[in-house]
Design an enzyme around this catalytic site. Sequence first.
Site, PDB file in Angstrom:
ATOM      1  CB  THR A  19      -0.915   0.031   1.240  1.00  0.00           C
ATOM      2  OG1 THR A  19      -1.455   1.347   1.419  1.00  0.00           O
ATOM      3  CG2 THR A  19      -0.161  -0.330   2.503  1.00  0.00           C
TER       4      THR A  19
ATOM      5  CB  CYS B 148      -3.971   4.980  -4.335  1.00  0.00           C
ATOM      6  SG  CYS B 148      -5.151   3.871  -3.529  1.00  0.00           S
TER       7      CYS B 148
END
Length: 230
Positions: free
Chosen positions: A83, A196
């Site tokens: 992430t 992202c």
Amino acid sequence: MKIIGLIGGMSWESSEKYYRIINEEVKYRLGGLHSAACILYSVDFAEIERYQSTGDWESAGKIVGDAAEALERAGASIIVIGTNTMHKVVGHVENRVDLPVIHIADAVAKQIKKSKISTVGFLGTKYTMEQDFYRSRLKSNGTRVIVPKSIDREAINKVIFDELCLGKTLQTSRNYFKKVIKSLIDDGAEGIILGCTEIGLLVKPGDSEVPVFDTTIIHAIEAVSLALER
């Protein structure tokens, strides 16, 4: 082959992509029936997101640090935090394990440098777009970073959490992202960072007039490079 320890679940949709890319890259490089030596620790993202939204990064960092310790005990040789946003707490991981942690922003910066691009537009959660923990890492590598306007940052964040993290990819949202990308290009962006790990599920290279840097792909391939390094 070194064992990759992947901290996933943030969200699991992008973790699935990590796992696939890592194994495809190992097979591409080694051929035959080769696949990656990989251990996945998947966290409960609802808990992580609650801490993010309340600004309790200490508690969020503890969860990720616990996951890293578990992976080290299980035999991992490398840690990959799957992430972008949770690299805000990368220090919690680095302080608790004696393993190399592949920082996603460093991997991305390396690719940008290879492309000889100096200015990039950055799309991500509001935390990565507005806070300095990620952008400063890029800037220290000589990259100028520009982000969308405030109203667009809020809208992008909403798409990430209300759609992409729930496995929804809507054409209306793709069209919106394309408009934002065009705006960043008009402001001088020579490339676009999909900062992202879920955005790559929605936005594809053909949606931009300039090169797109999909952080999930870049990070996963960097992990394989280190795992196969002699």
